[in-house]
Design a protein around this motif. Structure first.
Motif, mmCIF file in Angstrom:
data_model
loop_
_atom_site.group_PDB
_atom_site.id
_atom_site.type_symbol
_atom_site.label_atom_id
_atom_site.label_comp_id
_atom_site.label_asym_id
_atom_site.label_seq_id
_atom_site.Cartn_x
_atom_site.Cartn_y
_atom_site.Cartn_z
ATOM 1 N N UNK A 60 0.663 -1.274 -0.121
ATOM 2 C CA UNK A 60 -0.081 0.124 0.026
ATOM 3 C C UNK A 60 0.864 1.117 -0.055
ATOM 4 N N UNK A 61 2.047 1.187 0.782
ATOM 5 C CA UNK A 61 3.017 2.368 0.729
ATOM 6 C C UNK A 61 4.409 1.901 0.645
ATOM 7 N N UNK A 62 5.286 2.592 -0.116
ATOM 8 C CA UNK A 62 6.659 2.467 0.092
ATOM 9 C C UNK A 62 7.424 3.135 1.030
ATOM 10 N N UNK A 63 6.724 3.965 1.668
ATOM 11 C CA UNK A 63 7.343 5.034 2.642
ATOM 12 C C UNK A 63 8.105 4.048 3.484
ATOM 13 N N UNK A 64 9.244 4.093 3.787
ATOM 14 C CA UNK A 64 10.119 3.393 5.049
ATOM 15 C C UNK A 64 10.376 2.152 4.683
ATOM 16 N N UNK A 65 9.909 1.366 3.514
ATOM 17 C CA UNK A 65 9.922 0.085 3.240
ATOM 18 C C UNK A 65 11.160 -0.237 2.717
ATOM 19 N N UNK A 66 12.132 -1.022 3.061
ATOM 20 C CA UNK A 66 13.372 -1.498 2.484
ATOM 21 C C UNK A 66 13.229 -2.361 1.313
ATOM 22 N N UNK A 67 12.648 -1.859 0.266
ATOM 23 C CA UNK A 67 12.485 -2.611 -1.126
ATOM 24 C C UNK A 67 13.663 -2.525 -1.940
ATOM 25 N N UNK A 68 13.794 -3.447 -2.668
ATOM 26 C CA UNK A 68 14.811 -3.580 -3.659
ATOM 27 C C UNK A 68 14.396 -2.817 -4.909
ATOM 28 N N UNK A 69 15.057 -1.600 -5.207
ATOM 29 C CA UNK A 69 14.618 -1.007 -6.346
ATOM 30 C C UNK A 69 15.119 -1.365 -7.584
ATOM 31 N N UNK A 70 14.572 -0.737 -8.742
ATOM 32 C CA UNK A 70 15.237 -0.943 -9.949
ATOM 33 C C UNK A 70 16.570 -0.728 -10.008
ATOM 34 N N UNK A 71 17.586 -1.435 -10.565
ATOM 35 C CA UNK A 71 18.784 -1.086 -11.041
ATOM 36 C C UNK A 71 19.126 0.005 -11.906
ATOM 37 N N UNK A 72 19.893 0.883 -11.981
ATOM 38 C CA UNK A 72 19.998 1.672 -13.214
ATOM 39 C C UNK A 72 21.328 2.181 -13.377
ATOM 40 N N UNK A 73 21.812 2.531 -14.690
ATOM 41 C CA UNK A 73 23.130 2.919 -14.816
ATOM 42 C C UNK A 73 23.207 4.103 -15.886
ATOM 43 N N UNK A 74 23.633 5.397 -15.366
ATOM 44 C CA UNK A 74 23.802 6.414 -16.402
ATOM 45 C C UNK A 74 24.228 6.008 -17.779
#
Length: 389
Positions: free
Chosen positions: A322-336
């Motif tokens: 329901x909310x991502x606030x404060x959740x230790x999710x593994x985000x998408x990896x990205x490269x410039x």
């Protein structure tokens, strides 16, 4: 469409009301952490072309280009204008681009059509107050039918009772703008007056087809209200990226790490920094990999445009959160992939749309990008071609 639109006192202005505060937690580093693939994409400038300011074409004012795509059926490109029917009815343009390894040689518009409602009428301006206005931001050509899928942000009133709620949507249109239906978006893309869902002017701006048209991926421009505050000088934020079937079934939803604000804002400006994801583009040979465009405007410093190579592979599926606030999710990896200030462009402006162009003899793929001039005389409609390896 950005808060700089209001800054420029354009007739189609929208006021960004977000405030700055610390952002949510992410398990993956927000600043380019991880490698989306063994070798991340690289880009170099092929060339650019500036469309004349307020060019008149078939009784319309050319400008406000927020999205672009290439039509495989015609070889032409389609541009969506984010004019909310203030100047002329909400519409799109078709054009022939002469682009090759030597640059962008010409831009020739071939047609324009308004988007039509189910009853065949054009969309009214927001001033009509009937809740039927749209805010066009992205357009994609269906790889199967060559019909158009177009995204519009809707509208969240500044306050309860200040106007109607207009929900974001992705609609289908024929080659002359006829209404053909509507795509089912995930439920958490819905604007509610209970302070949930997308912020004002930060709803859906990005859609792309992947896996030969079997998968539709979308992103909201900024963090949902329940997911935490917008980026500031110290923290980035997480925005939701959703993969769906063509029928609308959600296959997965992921957190993309948006960069923090790159510079302090001019303290004399009434406008807060504006940042978000205006476009993403699926890689043709990898269903989990995307080019993601990040666009930021800061009063006194102008625009920063960055292009990232990102992947959903290994990221947490957050659709049930329901909310991502404060959740230790593994985000998408990205490269410039590219910072536009390093490409040698004549100017860096409000770039909002991108699409793959033709293959190049070098083995690279061309990438076409377009900026939204907000119909303002201190901005440009800039068509940029990059070579992507």
């Amino acid at each position: 469409m950005t808060s700089s639109l209001a800054r420029r006192a354009c007739a189609v202005a929208l006021l960004l009301t977000s405030t700055l505060a610390p952002a949510v937690a992410a398990a993956a580093p927000p600043d380019g952490g991880g490698r989306p693939s063994e070798r991340a994409a690289q880009a170099r400038l092929l060339g650019e072309k500036i469309v004349p300011y307020k060019l008149e074409f078939q009784g319309t004012t050319v400008g406000g280009f927020s999205g672009v795509d290439r039509n495989r059926c015609t070889g032409e490109y389609v541009f969506i204008s984010d004019d909310r029917s203030y100047l002329q009815p909400a519409r799109f343009y078709t054009a022939k681009l002469d682009v090759d390894a030597a640059g962008v040689h010409s831009v020739d518009f071939t047609g324009t059509h308004p988007f039509l409602q189910e009853d065949g009428s054009v969309y009214p301006s927001p001033s009509a107050g009937d809740g039927k206005a749209v805010d066009p931001e992205e357009i994609r050509v269906d790889p199967r039918s060559c019909h158009y899928w177009w995204a519009q942000e809707g509208d969240r009133p500044k306050a309860v009772g200040a106007g109607p709620v207009i929900q974001p949507s992705v609609q289908f249109a024929g080659p002359t703008g006829a209404h053909l239906g509507q795509f089912r978006l995930p439920s958490n893309y819905e604007v509610t007056m209970e302070e949930r869902g997308p912020r004002r002017n930060q709803a859906i701006e990005a859609i792309t087809f992947g896996a030969q048209g079997r998968i539709v991926t979308s992103a909201v421009e900024g963090p949902l209200i329940q997911d935490g505050p917008v980026p500031d000088l110290e923290h980035g934020a997480l925005v939701r990226v959703t993969r769906q079937t063509r029928g609308g079934r959600v296959l997965g939803q992921f957190a993309y790490p948006l960069e923090k604000i790159f510079a302090e804002s001019d303290p004399t400006s009434p406008w807060a920094p504006d940042t978000g994801v205006p476009s993403l583009l699926a890689f043709p040979d990898d269903p989990d990999r995307y080019l993601v465009l990040e666009r930021t405007w800061v009063a006194g410093s102008g625009y920063k445009i960055r292009l990232y190579d990102a992947t959903t592979r290994g990221a947490t599926d957050v659709q049930a959160m329901d909310s991502l606030a404060g959740r230790p999710v593994v985000a998408m990896r990205k490269k410039l992939v590219a910072d536009f200030h390093t490409l040698g462009l004549s100017t860096v402006d409000n770039t909002e749309g991108m699409t793959w162009g033709p293959d190049l003899p070098t083995g690279e793929r061309s990438l076409i990008l377009v900026s939204d001039d907000n119909f303002a005389d201190d901005a440009v409609t800039q068509i940029v071609a990059l070579a992507v390896r």
